[in-house]
Design a protein around this motif. Structure first.
Motif, PDB file in Angstrom:
ATOM      1  N   TYR A 198      27.507  -9.460 -55.998  1.00 25.08           N
ATOM      2  CA  TYR A 198      27.164  -8.164 -55.418  1.00 25.08           C
ATOM      3  C   TYR A 198      28.427  -7.384 -55.089  1.00 25.08           C
ATOM      4  CZ  TYR A 198      25.094  -4.604 -52.419  1.00 25.08           C
ATOM      5  OH  TYR A 198      24.720  -3.406 -51.875  1.00 25.08           O
ATOM      6  N   LEU A 199      29.406  -8.065 -54.504  1.00 20.88           N
ATOM      7  CA  LEU A 199      30.681  -7.415 -54.227  1.00 20.88           C
ATOM      8  C   LEU A 199      31.286  -6.852 -55.518  1.00 20.88           C
ATOM      9  CD1 LEU A 199      33.083  -6.724 -52.399  1.00 20.88           C
ATOM     10  CD2 LEU A 199      33.903  -9.081 -52.706  1.00 20.88           C
ATOM     11  N   VAL A 249      23.165 -11.645 -57.560  1.00 21.45           N
ATOM     12  CA  VAL A 249      22.343 -10.988 -56.544  1.00 21.45           C
ATOM     13  C   VAL A 249      21.719  -9.737 -57.148  1.00 21.45           C
ATOM     14  CG1 VAL A 249      22.466  -9.672 -54.388  1.00 21.45           C
ATOM     15  CG2 VAL A 249      23.647 -11.881 -54.587  1.00 21.45           C
ATOM     16  N   ASP A 250      20.441  -9.526 -56.878  1.00 19.25           N
ATOM     17  CA  ASP A 250      19.749  -8.310 -57.283  1.00 19.25           C
ATOM     18  C   ASP A 250      20.080  -7.222 -56.266  1.00 19.25           C
ATOM     19  OD1 ASP A 250      17.999  -6.243 -57.818  1.00 19.25           O
ATOM     20  OD2 ASP A 250      16.180  -7.462 -57.735  1.00 19.25           O
ATOM     21  N   PRO A 251      20.825  -6.181 -56.655  1.00 14.75           N
ATOM     22  CA  PRO A 251      21.245  -5.157 -55.677  1.00 14.75           C
ATOM     23  C   PRO A 251      20.078  -4.485 -54.971  1.00 14.75           C
ATOM     24  CG  PRO A 251      22.485  -4.937 -57.719  1.00 14.75           C
ATOM     25  CD  PRO A 251      21.386  -5.929 -57.992  1.00 14.75           C
ATOM     26  N   ALA A 252      18.939  -4.412 -55.626  1.00 17.36           N
ATOM     27  CA  ALA A 252      17.791  -3.733 -55.030  1.00 17.36           C
ATOM     28  C   ALA A 252      17.156  -4.558 -53.917  1.00 17.36           C
ATOM     29  CB  ALA A 252      16.744  -3.426 -56.098  1.00 17.36           C
ATOM     30  N   ARG A 275      17.228  -8.569 -47.219  1.00 12.43           N
ATOM     31  CA  ARG A 275      16.013  -9.298 -46.860  1.00 12.43           C
ATOM     32  C   ARG A 275      15.313  -9.843 -48.101  1.00 12.43           C
ATOM     33  NH1 ARG A 275      10.138  -8.163 -44.499  1.00 12.43           N
ATOM     34  NH2 ARG A 275       9.927 -10.166 -43.404  1.00 12.43           N
ATOM     35  N   GLY A 276      15.238  -9.034 -49.129  1.00 13.43           N
ATOM     36  CA  GLY A 276      14.567  -9.469 -50.347  1.00 13.43           C
ATOM     37  C   GLY A 276      15.246 -10.640 -51.015  1.00 13.43           C
ATOM     38  N   VAL A 315      22.841   2.088 -48.604  1.00 13.55           N
ATOM     39  CA  VAL A 315      23.112   0.965 -49.488  1.00 13.55           C
ATOM     40  C   VAL A 315      23.565   1.490 -50.851  1.00 13.55           C
ATOM     41  CG1 VAL A 315      20.750   0.808 -50.374  1.00 13.55           C
ATOM     42  CG2 VAL A 315      22.204  -1.243 -50.318  1.00 13.55           C
ATOM     43  N   THR A 316      24.398   0.748 -51.520  1.00 12.40           N
ATOM     44  CA  THR A 316      24.895   1.160 -52.830  1.00 12.40           C
ATOM     45  C   THR A 316      23.830   0.972 -53.903  1.00 12.40           C
ATOM     46  OG1 THR A 316      27.112   0.468 -52.204  1.00 12.40           O
ATOM     47  CG2 THR A 316      26.705   0.804 -54.556  1.00 12.40           C
TER      48      THR A 316
END
Length: 581
Positions: free
Chosen positions: A246-247, A268-271, A275-276, A467-468
């Motif tokens: 994600y970074l 990681v799924d950015p969306a 929490r997700g 959030v990005t």
């Protein structure tokens, strides 16, 4: 094959939070303090979510930020017992990029220089995961993972992200009870869970509130670009694991023209930040559990858990029910049904490992002697983060002082990012967490309530920035095991879809969190060739799991070459916290 009787899951998630191998010490070398103004924030300053910054030369920083780019690190050996080739230093970065003339914080950095300067291509940054994972020692691990040809191509660069370890570490003053955060839903205890979440958020605001809004992934990505400029590089190459994916993806979004060869492993799924992503731990465990029941049934003659998947399923849930009624003595500790569900969440991704554990659990439930080692997944360890922090607390920081890293730094920096990156993902209504925990325990009985129960983020302040949104065409190689307990396959596929210029390498039948390296010519060869040449595969690639893996694709499993789950090959310290990415 669905076990819809009990449910609550594990307090574990292999993160890539590794204990530090070496204490690092280095001196800060910055130009004489210049008077910085806030007039020009340049490209690394706060920008709209998802906004891309144009390409730039190393010295492109203007105004107040130009001071940071002009720093000259004073490299020195990290510590007396560290390899001489690992050098450390400390630079300064702005606490708030919207006001770069204001407070400055430390960024601890490290490097192992290219072994063949005449063949050098540039710098290779890396991040082990987290959030809260230390990265100062990562060049040592990367040196072991990469072949000689790649070590000739790059200076290997490591760093502790802002707020972590030697980079101006934050502390919320958390106790081991405070750090016990993956909690099963219990109607009679929900009020206590809400009070705990509120207390943790309040402690963090009280002790670190002046810095919390700025300990975010976006700002760490900006720090990376400051470091790029300090090193005099036009671009960076990067290998990021787990949270590090994600970074890395945020870096490509903010600085697309400065991203060179980017490898994102276990994505990681950015969306779904954040929490997700925690809820993925529950969703991903269900198909893994079903695959385990099939494997155990096929090996019933050896293990005796049942000759059909349904019978194996019944064996497991009967043990959970027994432990719920009366805890089972496991290695001298009472083990509840919740503990068993929690431990199984991670173990189930490696069928033999899970099967051997359940066999020993059956023995313990019957009052017979059992192997404590094989029962380890089911023994709950409260405040694991505190233990990890304590072991790190004796480390000398990069200024050479004997200042200790706070014992709760790993957990404090975790919450800073998980809550601060995207406050919109977290409901402010405690009752919504009750409803979700109940519903998800029904949908995902192994771990649904653990993942969806209330967290401190419910009481966190709003994020300083949106959030990005990751949506760009930077060339990236996404690498993913098919059976990953922390960042399941759909998560990697989602990141691949967001990064329009990416190619994806899927390890079919691959097990465990972290795919590269796994010892196969297909997986390792594809990643290394990209790092050496900059050429992505023409199409997405599917590689087979190592020969030692158990079972079939989407239906079998084991650790790489007999390796314990969660161990990254070549990592100087292969322990991983059970509750991180």
């Amino acid at each position: 094959m669905r076990r819809r009787r009990l449910a609550s899951l594990l307090a574990a998630s292999m993160t890539a939070t590794l204990a530090p191998m070496f204490a690092a010490s280095a001196a800060t070398a910055a130009p004489a303090a210049a008077t910085a103004s806030t007039e020009t924030i340049s490209q690394t300053a706060a920008s709209p979510a998802g906004a891309a910054s144009p390409a730039a030369q190393p010295s492109s920083y203007k105004g107040a930020l130009s001071w940071y780019a002009q720093q000259k690190p004073r490299w020195k050996r990290c510590s007396a017992d560290a390899p001489a080739g690992l050098q450390c230093a400390t630079i300064k970065v702005p606490l708030d990029y919207r006001a770069p003339g204001g407070k400055r914080i430390d960024m601890a950095i490290s490097r192992i220089k290219s072994t063949a300067p005449d063949k050098r291509h540039g710098v290779l940054f890396s991040n082990p995961g987290g959030p809260g994972g230390e990265g100062l020692y990562m060049p040592l691990g990367m040196r072991e993972r990469l072949p000689k040809s790649a070590q000739e191509k790059y200076d290997l660069i490591g760093f502790d992200p802002r707020g972590v370890a030697r980079s101006s570490p934050i502390s919320c003053g958390l106790t081991s009870d405070d750090e016990d955060w993956l909690r099963p839903y219990k109607k009679e205890r929900f009020g206590e869970d809400v009070a705990w979440a509120r207390r943790v958020a309040a402690k963090c605001k009280e002790k670190a509130g002046d810095r919390l809004p700025y300990i975010t992934t976006r700002n760490t990505a900006r720090d990376m670009d400051v470091l790029r400029a300090v090193l005099g590089e036009k671009k960076i190459s990067y290998v990021g694991y787990s949270y590090g994916t994600y970074l890395g993806s945020v870096y490509t979004q903010l600085f697309p023209g400065r991203a060179d060869r980017i490898v994102l492993d276990s994505a990681v799924d950015p969306a779904r930040t954040w929490r997700g992503m925690i809820q993925w731990w529950a969703e991903g465990a269900e198909p893994a559990f079903d695959r385990w029941t099939e494997w155990a049934a096929e090996h019933n003659r050896t293990y005796g858990l049942g000759d059909t998947p349904k019978k194996v399923d019944r064996t497991f849930w009967e043990l959970v029910a027994q432990a719920d009624e009366k805890p089972i003595e496991v290695d001298g500790k009472p083990t509840t049904g919740d503990d068993i569900r929690s431990g199984m969440r991670e173990a189930v991704y490696t069928p033999r490992y899970a099967t051997e554990g359940v066999v020993e659990l059956k023995k313990a439930a019957a009052g017979k002697p059992a192997s404590g080692k094989r029962l380890a997944p089911f023994v709950r360890s409260k405040g694991a983060g505190a233990a990890a922090g304590a072991s790190r607390g004796a480390a000398t920081n990069t200024t050479g002082n004997a200042a200790k890293v706070p014992s709760d730094n790993t957990m404090s920096s975790f919450w800073a990012v998980v809550c601060g990156d995207n406050s919109a993902a977290w409901s402010r209504d405690p009752e919504s967490y009750r409803r979700d925990a109940i519903a998800d325990k029904g949908r995902y009985p192994l771990y649904g309530d653990f993942a969806s129960n209330v967290k401190p983020c419910a009481f966190w302040d709003d994020s300083a920035e949106p959030v990005t949104t990751v949506n760009n065409d930077v060339g990236v190689l996404v690498v993913q095991n098919e059976w990953d307990p922390q960042t399941p396959l759909p998560s990697g596929q989602a990141l691949h879809a967001d990064l329009k210029g990416s190619k994806m390498l899927t390890v079919r039948g691959g097990e465990g969190h972290i795919a590269f390296p796994n010892g196969t010519a297909c997986t390792d060869g594809t990643v290394v060739d990209y790092l050496l040449t900059g050429r992505l595969p023409a199409e997405d690639v599917t590689c087979e799991a190592p020969a030692g893996s158990e079972g079939k694709a989407r239906g079998g499993q084991k650790g790489r070459n007999g390796q314990k789950p969660g161990v990254i090959p070549g990592a100087p310290s292969p322990q991983r916290a059970p509750d991180r990415f």
